[in-house]
Design a protein around this motif. Structure first.
Motif: not given
Length: 289
Positions: A158, A117-118, A107, A191, A111, A109, A194, A139-140, A189
């Motif tokens: 993401m 998010t990162r 993931f 969630i 979730l 981060f 985003a 990104l995920f 960022q």
């Protein structure tokens, strides 16, 4: 198949459909029509992506402790690789190439905890258990396939995109490029903000014989069929969330859909509302898995 918690990682293997159920902590297999259900493995730290080594041994992601497990011939689950030093969130999906190298995402981060998010890494686990960073700033990374010509396609949930890599000798990923774009990567960022900028939350996916991808849109309540570049040429809306998909069946033209009302951990742990559905499609399965 019904009376399940939250399904991911569907695979067609040895004439059966296999699937991970997060909150019963089990890997199941069943006949093509969903009958003859079997428990193939119990993974207390939550199973996800599935694959097989060239000698037929099962690999299964253990999400919460970030380990890749291997099922031995006697049924024992052993640690194939510890990926915890490399991840920023739960370990997630994978695809295994014909050399037994597993490309695994996480993931990035927390979730379920609502963390920002990162980006994270795409990891490669070699057959001897060695872990290598295969790609950074993903990104995920989620559902992934390998085409017959050796191209790795990775859904960036993401990132509003599917990213392609060439797999070089030794498993190195080269020639990174966008295979399909659905919009710009989110600028937010937080969630919820985003996710509001994500046009297609590309989750699980599979490849068909026409070179198109079936993709589960995790926030769109649909499975979409996508051509290179991002054109959506078909969609299936089962009336609930769709989080993974896989082509299988005897002729490769049965599309299995992992469905549930949502992906929220508390709700899915408390209920048994996940259903594995199927629909007949024209183009058959291709590539791996």
């Amino acid at each position: 198949m019904s009376d399940l918690s939250f399904l991911e990682g569907p695979r067609w293997h040895d004439g059966r459909i296999w699937v991970s159920d997060f909150y019963t902590h089990r890997v199941y297999s069943a006949a093509e029509d969903g009958s003859d259900r079997r428990v193939e493995a119990e993974v207390p730290q939550q199973p996800s992506g599935l694959g097989w080594l060239p000698d037929g041994r099962l690999l299964v992601v253990s999400m919460r402790d970030a380990r890749l497990l291997r099922r031995e011939s006697d049924g024992r689950l052993v640690c194939h690789a510890d990926l915890s030093p490399y991840v920023g969130g739960h370990l997630n999906d994978l695809v295994v190439d014909d050399h037994g190298r597993a490309f695994v995402g996480d993931f990035g981060f927390d979730l379920m905890g609502g963390a920002p998010t990162r980006p994270t890494n795409l990891l490669r686990v070699d057959p001897d258990g060695t872990v290598t960073k295969a790609a950074e700033d993903v990104l995920f990374p989620n559902g992934s396939v390998i085409t017959d010509d050796g191209t790795l396609l990775v859904c960036e949930t993401m990132g509003n995109r599917v990213t392609a890599f060439d797999i070089a000798a030794g498993g190195t990923l080269t020639n990174r490029r966008t295979w399909a774009a659905f919009g710009e990567p989110p600028t937010e960022q937080e969630i919820e903000k985003a996710l509001s900028q994500v046009v297609v939350a590309a989750d699980g996916c599979c490849l068909d014989s026409d070179g198109a991808l079936w993709i589960a849109d995790a926030t769109g309540n649909r499975a979409i069929r996508v051509r290179r570049g991002g054109e959506i040429v078909d969609e299936i809306r089962p009336g609930t969330g769709v989080f993974a998909c896989m082509l299988g069946g005897a002729d490769g033209r049965t599309l299995y859909l992992c469905t549930a009302p949502d992906f929220h951990e508390d709700a899915r742990t408390a209920a048994r509302e996940a259903v594995l559905r199927s629909v007949r499609v024209r183009a058959a399965h291709a590539g791996r898995p």
